[in-house]
Design a protein around this motif. Sequence first.
Motif, PDB file in Angstrom:
ATOM      1  N   ASP A 124     -14.329   1.833  38.867  1.00 28.29           N
ATOM      2  CA  ASP A 124     -13.258   1.535  37.918  1.00 28.29           C
ATOM      3  C   ASP A 124     -13.776   1.475  36.490  1.00 28.29           C
ATOM      4  O   ASP A 124     -13.008   1.674  35.542  1.00 28.29           O
ATOM      5  N   ALA A 125     -15.056   1.174  36.330  1.00 24.74           N
ATOM      6  CA  ALA A 125     -15.628   0.996  34.997  1.00 24.74           C
ATOM      7  C   ALA A 125     -17.089   1.421  35.009  1.00 24.74           C
ATOM      8  O   ALA A 125     -17.749   1.405  36.057  1.00 24.74           O
ATOM      9  N   ALA A 126     -17.593   1.790  33.846  1.00 26.84           N
ATOM     10  CA  ALA A 126     -18.990   2.192  33.702  1.00 26.84           C
ATOM     11  C   ALA A 126     -19.442   1.915  32.280  1.00 26.84           C
ATOM     12  O   ALA A 126     -18.631   1.845  31.346  1.00 26.84           O
ATOM     13  N   SER A 127     -20.739   1.757  32.132  1.00 31.19           N
ATOM     14  CA  SER A 127     -21.334   1.627  30.799  1.00 31.19           C
ATOM     15  C   SER A 127     -22.685   2.317  30.811  1.00 31.19           C
ATOM     16  O   SER A 127     -23.329   2.432  31.859  1.00 31.19           O
ATOM     17  N   ALA A 128     -23.107   2.797  29.655  1.00 26.84           N
ATOM     18  CA  ALA A 128     -24.362   3.547  29.586  1.00 26.84           C
ATOM     19  C   ALA A 128     -25.011   3.390  28.222  1.00 26.84           C
ATOM     20  O   ALA A 128     -24.324   3.280  27.195  1.00 26.84           O
ATOM     21  N   PRO A 149     -26.817  17.357  22.723  1.00 25.82           N
ATOM     22  CA  PRO A 149     -26.940  16.984  24.136  1.00 25.82           C
ATOM     23  C   PRO A 149     -27.635  15.647  24.354  1.00 25.82           C
ATOM     24  O   PRO A 149     -28.446  15.208  23.539  1.00 25.82           O
ATOM     25  N   VAL A 150     -27.284  15.019  25.477  1.00 31.51           N
ATOM     26  CA  VAL A 150     -27.929  13.775  25.889  1.00 31.51           C
ATOM     27  C   VAL A 150     -29.275  14.098  26.522  1.00 31.51           C
ATOM     28  O   VAL A 150     -29.378  14.961  27.388  1.00 31.51           O
ATOM     29  N   GLU A 151     -30.309  13.406  26.080  1.00 33.08           N
ATOM     30  CA  GLU A 151     -31.647  13.617  26.629  1.00 33.08           C
ATOM     31  C   GLU A 151     -31.891  12.741  27.863  1.00 33.08           C
ATOM     32  O   GLU A 151     -32.412  13.199  28.879  1.00 33.08           O
ATOM     33  N   SER A 152     -31.513  11.453  27.779  1.00 29.15           N
ATOM     34  CA  SER A 152     -31.712  10.539  28.890  1.00 29.15           C
ATOM     35  C   SER A 152     -30.727   9.394  28.773  1.00 29.15           C
ATOM     36  O   SER A 152     -30.146   9.162  27.702  1.00 29.15           O
ATOM     37  N   LEU A 153     -30.557   8.654  29.880  1.00 29.42           N
ATOM     38  CA  LEU A 153     -29.605   7.543  29.868  1.00 29.42           C
ATOM     39  C   LEU A 153     -29.918   6.568  30.997  1.00 29.42           C
ATOM     40  O   LEU A 153     -30.587   6.899  31.969  1.00 29.42           O
ATOM     41  N   ILE A 154     -29.424   5.364  30.836  1.00 29.37           N
ATOM     42  CA  ILE A 154     -29.421   4.368  31.904  1.00 29.37           C
ATOM     43  C   ILE A 154     -28.018   3.776  31.950  1.00 29.37           C
ATOM     44  O   ILE A 154     -27.416   3.516  30.905  1.00 29.37           O
ATOM     45  N   GLU A 160     -20.710  17.568  32.914  1.00 27.56           N
ATOM     46  CA  GLU A 160     -20.756  17.141  34.320  1.00 27.56           C
ATOM     47  C   GLU A 160     -22.115  16.534  34.650  1.00 27.56           C
ATOM     48  O   GLU A 160     -22.209  15.524  35.347  1.00 27.56           O
ATOM     49  N   ARG A 161     -23.171  17.147  34.151  1.00 24.92           N
ATOM     50  CA  ARG A 161     -24.519  16.615  34.425  1.00 24.92           C
ATOM     51  C   ARG A 161     -24.678  15.215  33.845  1.00 24.92           C
ATOM     52  O   ARG A 161     -25.339  14.364  34.447  1.00 24.92           O
ATOM     53  N   ALA A 162     -24.081  14.979  32.695  1.00 24.46           N
ATOM     54  CA  ALA A 162     -24.201  13.660  32.072  1.00 24.46           C
ATOM     55  C   ALA A 162     -23.484  12.586  32.880  1.00 24.46           C
ATOM     56  O   ALA A 162     -24.029  11.502  33.111  1.00 24.46           O
ATOM     57  N   GLU A 189     -25.860   8.426  39.066  1.00 22.85           N
ATOM     58  CA  GLU A 189     -27.179   8.325  39.704  1.00 22.85           C
ATOM     59  C   GLU A 189     -27.956   7.126  39.175  1.00 22.85           C
ATOM     60  O   GLU A 189     -28.583   6.382  39.943  1.00 22.85           O
ATOM     61  N   SER A 190     -27.920   6.923  37.866  1.00 21.27           N
ATOM     62  CA  SER A 190     -28.625   5.784  37.284  1.00 21.27           C
ATOM     63  C   SER A 190     -28.066   4.471  37.806  1.00 21.27           C
ATOM     64  O   SER A 190     -28.826   3.527  38.087  1.00 21.27           O
ATOM     65  N   ALA A 191     -26.741   4.405  37.958  1.00 22.86           N
ATOM     66  CA  ALA A 191     -26.135   3.183  38.489  1.00 22.86           C
ATOM     67  C   ALA A 191     -26.575   2.925  39.919  1.00 22.86           C
ATOM     68  O   ALA A 191     -26.767   1.770  40.319  1.00 22.86           O
ATOM     69  N   ARG A 192     -26.739   3.984  40.710  1.00 23.15           N
ATOM     70  CA  ARG A 192     -27.190   3.821  42.108  1.00 23.15           C
ATOM     71  C   ARG A 192     -28.634   3.369  42.186  1.00 23.15           C
ATOM     72  O   ARG A 192     -28.997   2.534  43.021  1.00 23.15           O
ATOM     73  N   THR A 193     -29.492   3.939  41.332  1.00 19.01           N
ATOM     74  CA  THR A 193     -30.924   3.712  41.440  1.00 19.01           C
ATOM     75  C   THR A 193     -31.440   2.593  40.532  1.00 19.01           C
ATOM     76  O   THR A 193     -32.526   2.057  40.767  1.00 19.01           O
TER      77      THR A 193
END
Length: 371
Positions: free
Chosen positions: A232-236, A203-208, A353-355, A361-365
């Motif tokens: 259209d695109a995302a990165s993490a 599992p993923v613990e955290s991300l930006i 789904e949570r990931a 959410e990270s992209a918004r904040t």
Amino acid sequence: MTKIGVGVIGTGFMGKTHALAWRNVKAVMGCAAAPELAVLCDTPLDRAEAFAGQLGFARATDDWRTLVADPAVQVVSITTPNRLHHEMALAALAAGKHVWCEKPMALTLAQAEEMEAAARKAGVVTLVGYNYLRNPAYAHAQRLLAEGAIGRVAQFRGWVDEDYQADPELPWTWRATLAEAGLGALGDLGCHLVSLATGLMGPVESLIADTQVIHQTRPLPEGGRAAVENEDAASALLRFAGGAQGSMVISRSAWGRKSRLGFEVHGTEGMIVYDQERMNELQLYQNRGPLAEQGFKTILTGPAHPPYGAFCPAPGHQLGFNDLKVIECAALVEALSGGAKAHPDFTDALVFERAIHAMAESARTGQRVTL
């Protein structure tokens, strides 16, 4: 359960894929239970009737509630646009039906959580449509990691690119709206990448993360243009619970890419590389032997990589997308027959789904999000 009454909602790309999987699963995989194609639903009714005849369903309807209530239906395949998943799944679960739902589970994380809670309460079998997890090449990558073939795993790099939204003059559709599609590239493609990464890394613990709307508007059939509301695109950048790092790039607007879903797993003694556009191959590098002879080895899937042999006795002759759906369907039939739990069920898929919603959410904040 010796016979399984099947109802499929939807006759588009995924609806036909589900129907073909139900038709072929016993013949290919030798399942003990026999699916019976009971009811097919779509609108208008003449479309449903035509496809029911083509695919071998006993009856057709244009009312999905009629399908869910039909006593001949024990399991419901939901292959509709994203906004309908939540309502249909809840209704099927309330009726005591087993559910095979395409990804993403729902428009919002709250809806997905409600679906997962309802499934646990109902005590039925659920499965979410992550058929790339069924690839024998991917399963072999998991075995290699479990056996320590590349040493301690340190880093995951993943990508998923398609070009179905690359043309700025492609007409506006429901896929561009939050109310109809929910997340954009993250919900349509990114969740697949998360599922693969989780199966390899844990599992993923955290991300930006960051997201981008490449084409701000799209043309309407009646003239004018409408806004594109999702990414259209995302990165993490990710940190997995096991301590390894990760990165992901996702795009539905990458010209020339058709199904470029892939990853690299870096270890202290080697690397594993996979690309969905060459889905019957796995690349393995191991830091062993004379330096002058080291290099990537191409592993072609064959009967030595189960369940490839159920389809074809000859290695290198290749499986396809629909074959993976048959393998997925076989896991569901096994669970319905009292065997191993289907994976990923609603509880498993909620992790994915949570990931993806954490990325949004990270992209918004602009902040790192802990899952």
